[in-house]
Design a protein around this motif. Structure first.
Motif, PDB file in Angstrom:
ATOM      1  N   LEU A 290       0.809  -1.079  -0.031  1.00 13.20           N
ATOM      2  CA  LEU A 290       0.056  -0.120   0.040  1.00 13.20           C
ATOM      3  C   LEU A 290       0.751   1.099  -0.086  1.00 13.20           C
ATOM      4  CD1 LEU A 290      -3.001   0.801   0.312  1.00 13.20           C
ATOM      5  CD2 LEU A 290      -2.752   1.297   2.728  1.00 13.20           C
ATOM      6  N   TRP A 291       0.806   1.926  -1.298  1.00 10.57           N
ATOM      7  CA  TRP A 291       1.583   3.204  -1.218  1.00 10.57           C
ATOM      8  C   TRP A 291       1.039   4.268  -1.812  1.00 10.57           C
ATOM      9  CZ3 TRP A 291       5.939   0.030  -4.636  1.00 10.57           C
ATOM     10  CH2 TRP A 291       5.231  -0.059  -5.861  1.00 10.57           C
ATOM     11  N   ARG A 292       1.547   5.427  -1.783  1.00 13.20           N
ATOM     12  CA  ARG A 292       1.056   6.622  -2.759  1.00 13.20           C
ATOM     13  C   ARG A 292       1.801   6.646  -3.798  1.00 13.20           C
ATOM     14  NH1 ARG A 292      -2.864   9.239  -0.140  1.00 13.20           N
ATOM     15  NH2 ARG A 292      -3.082   8.880   2.267  1.00 13.20           N
ATOM     16  N   THR A 293       1.172   6.993  -4.980  1.00 17.00           N
ATOM     17  CA  THR A 293       1.902   7.173  -6.009  1.00 17.00           C
ATOM     18  C   THR A 293       2.697   8.732  -6.201  1.00 17.00           C
ATOM     19  OG1 THR A 293       0.138   8.233  -7.311  1.00 17.00           O
ATOM     20  CG2 THR A 293       0.228   5.939  -7.324  1.00 17.00           C
ATOM     21  N   LYS A 294       3.354   8.822  -7.181  1.00 22.91           N
ATOM     22  CA  LYS A 294       4.147  10.160  -7.118  1.00 22.91           C
ATOM     23  C   LYS A 294       3.013  11.398  -7.153  1.00 22.91           C
ATOM     24  CE  LYS A 294       8.388   8.545  -9.514  1.00 22.91           C
ATOM     25  NZ  LYS A 294       9.208   8.765  -8.267  1.00 22.91           N
ATOM     26  N   GLU A 295       1.844  10.999  -7.769  1.00 23.65           N
ATOM     27  CA  GLU A 295       0.781  12.157  -7.790  1.00 23.65           C
ATOM     28  C   GLU A 295      -0.139  12.208  -6.552  1.00 23.65           C
ATOM     29  OE1 GLU A 295       2.559  10.966 -11.298  1.00 23.65           O
ATOM     30  OE2 GLU A 295       1.288   9.451 -10.120  1.00 23.65           O
ATOM     31  N   ALA A 346      10.171   4.182  -3.472  1.00 25.99           N
ATOM     32  CA  ALA A 346       8.913   4.600  -2.806  1.00 25.99           C
ATOM     33  C   ALA A 346       9.361   4.684  -1.287  1.00 25.99           C
ATOM     34  CB  ALA A 346       7.783   3.516  -2.764  1.00 25.99           C
ATOM     35  N   ASP A 347      10.315   3.837  -0.806  1.00 28.00           N
ATOM     36  CA  ASP A 347      10.654   4.169   0.641  1.00 28.00           C
ATOM     37  C   ASP A 347      11.485   5.377   0.685  1.00 28.00           C
ATOM     38  OD1 ASP A 347      11.567   3.254   3.322  1.00 28.00           O
ATOM     39  OD2 ASP A 347      13.419   2.862   2.608  1.00 28.00           O
ATOM     40  N   LYS A 348      12.460   5.408  -0.352  1.00 24.72           N
ATOM     41  CA  LYS A 348      13.205   6.903  -0.310  1.00 24.72           C
ATOM     42  C   LYS A 348      12.449   8.128  -0.270  1.00 24.72           C
ATOM     43  CE  LYS A 348      17.411   4.845  -2.223  1.00 24.72           C
ATOM     44  NZ  LYS A 348      18.291   4.939  -3.641  1.00 24.72           N
ATOM     45  N   GLU A 349      11.211   7.979  -1.164  1.00 25.07           N
ATOM     46  CA  GLU A 349      10.360   9.055  -1.080  1.00 25.07           C
ATOM     47  C   GLU A 349       9.268   9.377   0.011  1.00 25.07           C
ATOM     48  OE1 GLU A 349       9.289   8.880  -5.163  1.00 25.07           O
ATOM     49  OE2 GLU A 349      11.087   9.253  -6.256  1.00 25.07           O
ATOM     50  N   GLY A 350       9.323   8.283   0.881  1.00 26.40           N
ATOM     51  CA  GLY A 350       8.413   8.256   1.833  1.00 26.40           C
ATOM     52  C   GLY A 350       7.027   7.967   1.717  1.00 26.40           C
ATOM     53  N   ARG A 351       6.922   7.451   0.547  1.00 30.68           N
ATOM     54  CA  ARG A 351       5.517   7.015  -0.045  1.00 30.68           C
ATOM     55  C   ARG A 351       4.769   5.578   0.471  1.00 30.68           C
ATOM     56  NH1 ARG A 351       5.556   6.012  -5.164  1.00 30.68           N
ATOM     57  NH2 ARG A 351       7.795   6.207  -5.697  1.00 30.68           N
ATOM     58  N   ILE A 352       5.656   4.784   0.933  1.00 36.13           N
ATOM     59  CA  ILE A 352       4.995   3.378   1.519  1.00 36.13           C
ATOM     60  C   ILE A 352       4.242   3.697   2.774  1.00 36.13           C
ATOM     61  CG2 ILE A 352       5.630   1.196   2.511  1.00 36.13           C
ATOM     62  CD1 ILE A 352       7.980   1.202   0.797  1.00 36.13           C
TER      63      ILE A 352
END
Length: 418
Positions: A290-295, A346-352
């Motif tokens: 479960l993550w957030r997309t770049k958008e 996604a982990d590096k960008e804090g999206r997880i």
């Protein structure tokens, strides 16, 4: 009946499987053919012809859940069901009889050529006092596909369902009593090739058997499930193989890597596939991110079924369906190929947001960590550090159906023999 598509002559396995399916009206609920031969008048699997020999009800006491799961042997209920099959005579009458050893010759096909498949499902004692199975039709249909994939005899899946229900109607009242609401038993149907003849060939004799047993609760390990990606020189399943069928050959070869991962403090392997490192399964369970997309869109992502690389898990199917129905507008459910590099990014960008494994054994189990080639991905586990909000929601949706808090067609009530 759907007629299989014409395939290139070189697609031997797929063509053979298509032919088996075409010859198996059991897929449509009719009588079946026998081991790849033309449809005949031989006896089919028929639950109505079962004979019952009861065990002494006082011979064994029912252990507590803790006692049952404390040793090195699976504790089964009083009875099992067996049904033999031969190419010459078809299916014999099913037998419900006291649980005990099976008799096999040392040259039995299953012992040499892995001609075996199995299923796993649970019976649940509901908080309303009723005994239920969860979507047993899915397990029965999948078991038929597995048997056909490894040249074992076909059957009507509805008859297998009936046999499972009979076993639980007899053993459920004693082994899953009403005072143990919120508990379950694990049901294991299996088909094995029993023909006592060496030689690489489709067995002309087979045995279907069904047992019910205790199983530990594995859905909330301390600190969450920790995953270690597979070594580069080992994969669990591959496109063109049999990862979609529940056969023992999918599991034995994975045990070496799993043992090494556990020695390093991890619970399961996150199996990657191909040079791209596609995320497929967590141990023997389906895997969800479960993550957030770049958008900024919240997505529940899991590997697809179209390449037949992974198992079409019943829990997976249920999570996907319920998430689409009940989290619509909040969470987008996506079945697609995605790579471990996407997870790392996604982990590096804090999206997880969360991750979990889903299967019969582990139910819906939160994942707290993924270790890949020296890099640790820490995954949020909710406010109390036990389970994320969405993982808990999905677990609640499915669990409420299993234990009768929600009346739903997926929860099949068993008429018990008191």
């Amino acid at each position: 009946m759907t007629v299989p598509q014409k395939r290139p002559a070189e697609d031997l396995t797929v063509t053979a499987l298509d032919n088996r399916i075409a010859e198996e009206p059991a897929l449509n609920g009719h009588s079946n053919g026998t081991n790849g031969h033309a449809v005949s008048s031989l006896p089919t699997l028929d639950a109505s012809k079962i004979t019952i020999t009861r065990a002494d009800p006082n011979a064994r006491t029912v252990p507590t859940e803790a006692e049952a799961n404390s040793g090195n042997e699976t504790i089964c209920t009083d009875h099992m069901i067996t049904v033999s099959w031969t190419a010459a005579k078809g299916w014999a009458n099913p037998e419900l009889k006291p649980y005990g050893p099976l008799s096999l010759m040392p040259t039995a096909s299953v012992l040499h050529y892995a001609t075996e498949c199995f299923e796993g499902l649970k019976a649940f004692r509901g908080y309303d006092g009723k005994l239920r199975l969860f979507r047993p039709d899915c397990n029965a249909e999948r078991m038929l596909m597995s048997t056909l994939r490894i040249s074992l005899p076909g059957f009507d899946p509805k008859e297998l369902e009936k046999l499972i229900e009979i076993l639980m109607s007899v053993d459920g009242p004693k082994w899953l009593p009403k005072e143990r609401a919120g508990s379950f038993l694990y049901i294991r149907p299996a088909v094995i090739g029993t023909q006592p003849q060496l030689g690489v060939q489709a067995p002309k004799e087979a045995l279907l058997f069904i047992t019910a047993s205790f199983m530990p609760r594995m859905d909330l390990p301390e600190g969450g499930m920790k995953l270690h990606t597979n070594p580069e020189d080992m994969i669990r399943a591959w496109v063109g193989g049999f990862g979609y069928a529940k056969v023992g050959a999918n599991y034995g070869p994975s045990l070496l890597a799993t043992a090494e991962a556990r020695n390093r403090g991890f619970g399961q392997i996150l199996w990657l596939y191909g040079p791209e490192g596609y995320c497929t399964e967590a141990g023997a369970s389906n895997f969800f991110m479960l993550w957030r997309t770049k958008e900024g869109q919240l997505q529940l992502v899991t590997a697809p079924l179209d390449d037949k690389l992974i198992l079409d898990g019943v829990t997976r199917r249920s999570v996907v369906q319920l998430a689409r129905e009940r989290l619509a507008g909040e969470v987008e459910v996506v079945e697609r190929k995605y790579t471990i590099d996407e997870v790392l990014e996604a982990d590096k960008e804090g999206r997880i947001v969360e991750a979990f494994a889903a299967g019969t054994a582990f139910f819906i189990c939160p994942v707290s960590q993924i270790h890949h080639r020296g890099v640790d991905v820490k995954i949020p586990m909710g406010k109390e550090g036990k389970i994320g909000m969405y993982t808990a929601k999905l677990k609640g949706f499915v669990g409420d159906i299993m234990y009768g808090n929600e009346q739903h067609p997926w929860g099949v009530v068993i008429q018990e023999q008191e």
